[in-house]
Design a protein around this motif. Sequence first.
Motif, PDB file in Angstrom:
ATOM      1  N   ILE A 217      31.117  51.116  30.222  1.00  0.00           N
ATOM      2  CA  ILE A 217      29.882  50.329  30.118  1.00  0.00           C
ATOM      3  C   ILE A 217      30.002  49.335  28.966  1.00  0.00           C
ATOM      4  O   ILE A 217      29.618  48.165  29.088  1.00  0.00           O
ATOM      5  N   VAL A 218      30.538  49.804  27.824  1.00  0.00           N
ATOM      6  CA  VAL A 218      30.731  48.920  26.674  1.00  0.00           C
ATOM      7  C   VAL A 218      31.680  47.781  27.040  1.00  0.00           C
ATOM      8  O   VAL A 218      31.433  46.610  26.725  1.00  0.00           O
ATOM      9  N   ALA A 219      32.773  48.120  27.722  1.00  0.00           N
ATOM     10  CA  ALA A 219      33.748  47.099  28.120  1.00  0.00           C
ATOM     11  C   ALA A 219      33.159  46.143  29.152  1.00  0.00           C
ATOM     12  O   ALA A 219      33.480  44.952  29.150  1.00  0.00           O
ATOM     13  N   TRP A 220      32.293  46.661  30.015  1.00  0.00           N
ATOM     14  CA  TRP A 220      31.674  45.832  31.058  1.00  0.00           C
ATOM     15  C   TRP A 220      30.800  44.732  30.451  1.00  0.00           C
ATOM     16  O   TRP A 220      30.776  43.601  30.948  1.00  0.00           O
ATOM     17  N   LEU A 221      30.121  45.042  29.368  1.00  0.00           N
ATOM     18  CA  LEU A 221      29.223  44.078  28.752  1.00  0.00           C
ATOM     19  C   LEU A 221      29.975  42.864  28.200  1.00  0.00           C
ATOM     20  O   LEU A 221      29.428  41.762  28.162  1.00  0.00           O
ATOM     21  N   ASP A 222      31.231  43.071  27.792  1.00  0.00           N
ATOM     22  CA  ASP A 222      32.026  41.950  27.277  1.00  0.00           C
ATOM     23  C   ASP A 222      33.504  42.192  27.586  1.00  0.00           C
ATOM     24  O   ASP A 222      34.265  42.644  26.719  1.00  0.00           O
ATOM     25  N   PRO A 223      33.925  41.926  28.827  1.00  0.00           N
ATOM     26  CA  PRO A 223      35.309  42.227  29.218  1.00  0.00           C
ATOM     27  C   PRO A 223      36.350  41.373  28.497  1.00  0.00           C
ATOM     28  O   PRO A 223      37.528  41.714  28.494  1.00  0.00           O
ATOM     29  N   PHE A 224      35.940  40.270  27.892  1.00  0.00           N
ATOM     30  CA  PHE A 224      36.881  39.397  27.190  1.00  0.00           C
ATOM     31  C   PHE A 224      36.874  39.631  25.678  1.00  0.00           C
ATOM     32  O   PHE A 224      37.436  38.843  24.922  1.00  0.00           O
ATOM     33  N   SER A 225      36.239  40.720  25.247  1.00  0.00           N
ATOM     34  CA  SER A 225      36.189  41.046  23.835  1.00  0.00           C
ATOM     35  C   SER A 225      37.578  41.388  23.308  1.00  0.00           C
ATOM     36  O   SER A 225      38.366  42.065  23.966  1.00  0.00           O
ATOM     37  N   THR A 226      37.867  40.930  22.091  1.00  0.00           N
ATOM     38  CA  THR A 226      39.128  41.259  21.411  1.00  0.00           C
ATOM     39  C   THR A 226      38.867  42.140  20.200  1.00  0.00           C
ATOM     40  O   THR A 226      39.663  42.178  19.257  1.00  0.00           O
ATOM     41  N   ALA A 227      37.740  42.838  20.223  1.00  0.00           N
ATOM     42  CA  ALA A 227      37.334  43.652  19.073  1.00  0.00           C
ATOM     43  C   ALA A 227      38.322  44.775  18.784  1.00  0.00           C
ATOM     44  O   ALA A 227      38.536  45.137  17.630  1.00  0.00           O
ATOM     45  N   SER A 228      38.918  45.341  19.833  1.00  0.00           N
ATOM     46  CA  SER A 228      39.876  46.428  19.631  1.00  0.00           C
ATOM     47  C   SER A 228      40.910  46.417  20.746  1.00  0.00           C
ATOM     48  O   SER A 228      40.669  45.902  21.843  1.00  0.00           O
ATOM     49  N   LYS A 229      42.055  47.004  20.456  1.00  0.00           N
ATOM     50  CA  LYS A 229      43.128  47.091  21.445  1.00  0.00           C
ATOM     51  C   LYS A 229      42.707  47.954  22.620  1.00  0.00           C
ATOM     52  O   LYS A 229      43.065  47.685  23.769  1.00  0.00           O
ATOM     53  N   ALA A 230      41.925  49.010  22.326  1.00  0.00           N
ATOM     54  CA  ALA A 230      41.474  49.922  23.387  1.00  0.00           C
ATOM     55  C   ALA A 230      40.608  49.197  24.408  1.00  0.00           C
ATOM     56  O   ALA A 230      40.764  49.381  25.624  1.00  0.00           O
ATOM     57  N   ILE A 231      39.681  48.366  23.926  1.00  0.00           N
ATOM     58  CA  ILE A 231      38.812  47.624  24.850  1.00  0.00           C
ATOM     59  C   ILE A 231      39.628  46.630  25.665  1.00  0.00           C
ATOM     60  O   ILE A 231      39.427  46.479  26.875  1.00  0.00           O
ATOM     61  N   MET A 232      40.586  45.967  25.029  1.00  0.00           N
ATOM     62  CA  MET A 232      41.417  44.987  25.737  1.00  0.00           C
ATOM     63  C   MET A 232      42.236  45.654  26.834  1.00  0.00           C
ATOM     64  O   MET A 232      42.409  45.107  27.926  1.00  0.00           O
ATOM     65  N   GLU A 233      42.728  46.858  26.566  1.00  0.00           N
ATOM     66  CA  GLU A 233      43.497  47.593  27.583  1.00  0.00           C
ATOM     67  C   GLU A 233      42.579  48.049  28.711  1.00  0.00           C
ATOM     68  O   GLU A 233      42.950  47.996  29.883  1.00  0.00           O
ATOM     69  N   ASP A 234      41.371  48.499  28.358  1.00  0.00           N
ATOM     70  CA  ASP A 234      40.447  49.028  29.363  1.00  0.00           C
ATOM     71  C   ASP A 234      39.897  47.929  30.275  1.00  0.00           C
ATOM     72  O   ASP A 234      39.534  48.188  31.417  1.00  0.00           O
ATOM     73  N   THR A 235      39.829  46.703  29.741  1.00  0.00           N
ATOM     74  CA  THR A 235      39.265  45.602  30.529  1.00  0.00           C
ATOM     75  C   THR A 235      40.338  44.709  31.148  1.00  0.00           C
ATOM     76  O   THR A 235      40.000  43.677  31.739  1.00  0.00           O
ATOM     77  N   TRP A 236      41.607  45.095  31.035  1.00  0.00           N
ATOM     78  CA  TRP A 236      42.688  44.276  31.590  1.00  0.00           C
ATOM     79  C   TRP A 236      42.468  44.003  33.075  1.00  0.00           C
ATOM     80  O   TRP A 236      42.570  42.866  33.547  1.00  0.00           O
ATOM     81  N   GLN A 237      42.173  45.071  33.840  1.00  0.00           N
ATOM     82  CA  GLN A 237      42.005  44.927  35.287  1.00  0.00           C
ATOM     83  C   GLN A 237      40.837  44.008  35.625  1.00  0.00           C
ATOM     84  O   GLN A 237      40.941  43.145  36.507  1.00  0.00           O
ATOM     85  N   THR A 238      39.726  44.173  34.908  1.00  0.00           N
ATOM     86  CA  THR A 238      38.554  43.323  35.159  1.00  0.00           C
ATOM     87  C   THR A 238      38.856  41.863  34.845  1.00  0.00           C
ATOM     88  O   THR A 238      38.479  40.963  35.608  1.00  0.00           O
ATOM     89  N   ARG A 239      39.527  41.625  33.741  1.00  0.00           N
ATOM     90  CA  ARG A 239      39.848  40.251  33.371  1.00  0.00           C
ATOM     91  C   ARG A 239      40.758  39.593  34.405  1.00  0.00           C
ATOM     92  O   ARG A 239      40.542  38.444  34.809  1.00  0.00           O
ATOM     93  N   GLN A 240      41.775  40.320  34.848  1.00  0.00           N
ATOM     94  CA  GLN A 240      42.687  39.762  35.851  1.00  0.00           C
ATOM     95  C   GLN A 240      41.961  39.502  37.170  1.00  0.00           C
ATOM     96  O   GLN A 240      42.251  38.532  37.880  1.00  0.00           O
TER      97      GLN A 240
END
Length: 365
Positions: free
Chosen positions: A205-228
């Motif tokens: 849910i946190v990643a969904w709110l901002d899939p392009f966030s670079t706040a942490s490596k974990a969020i960037m990994e979790d949102t990779w699929q959504t961004r692509q």
Amino acid sequence: MPFLFLILTLLVIGLVMLFSASYANAYYRHGSSYFFISRQAFFAVLGVAAMIFISYFDYHHLHKFAIPILLVSFMALALVLFTPRINGVHRWIDLGPLGQFQPSEVAKFGMILVFSHLISLNFKRMDTFRYGVLPYILILGATVGLLVLEPHISATVIMVILAGVMLFIGGVRLRWFGLAFGGAGAAVAYLVLFTQKFSYANDRIVAWLDPFSTASKAIMEDTWQTRQSLYAIGSGGLLGLGLGQSRQKYLYLPEPQNDFIFAIVCEELGFIGALIIIILFAMLVWRGISISLKAKDKFGMLLGIGLVVQVGLQVVLNIAVVTNTIPNTGISLPFFSYGGTSLVILLAEMGIVLSISRTSAIEKT
């Protein structure tokens, strides 16, 4: 015939798009560009044969199979909890050469069938708690409880909405819906926000709110699929890059043949192509509901509506995930996503709707 034509049209388009979306990943991971399409095509032929066979089967005989199928689905949902974890969850049973099987697919059909069976028997008493609420709460609660243990939130959401649709059609008093959905909403919120087992859902849910966030490596990994996925949709534009011309399927979008195949559809066929496919799905659901509403008995009406609403619901939720309208969760796109056993079950369910259409009062064209 219109319903059958829509099924076959979506199936053919789905196979074409599956091959286009999967061949790069198939070659990289399995050494053959035809790995996914060859298996899916085999199961498609098997599923069409099952659909045609079942279309000649008198659906009234399913009354006697309602409880046994529900019990089998319970056993399958319990059995999967003892299988090895895949991607951190217990959702699949390995069938060897036949691939992997999701018990939740049988559970969806089992719940639709037993709800149709019980509601048709007690249709005139559905405004009472004993006959209109209690048995369905017990069945839904047992099913959802087993799904929560996997955990499988997307299947849980589909089950709850399907149950609500069928009970609404069945004549349950509206006040029970308020209590049920209020309780279900509170339970889901508690599980997601305060239990460790569902902490992954909270992270999504946190990643969904901002899939392009670079706040942490974990969020960037979790949102990779959504961004692509969003890159693929945006690249498609109005008319698309052309069939087979997707760039994101070349190992940028993980598992493009599964839950995110619609992103490849948008990239290659564009907004126009994606819209046509959505319209075909809408026509399939509309025609299925039209057939079901003109069935000669309550059982046929409820069963047909439940089966086609399941398809429509999965389409809406899948596209919502792919476009980041809702948080990322595993929901396949009917007739498109890779999965042999689920495709056979889906086509068999459409065969039941065709069986209903044989005796319905709808004009045959």
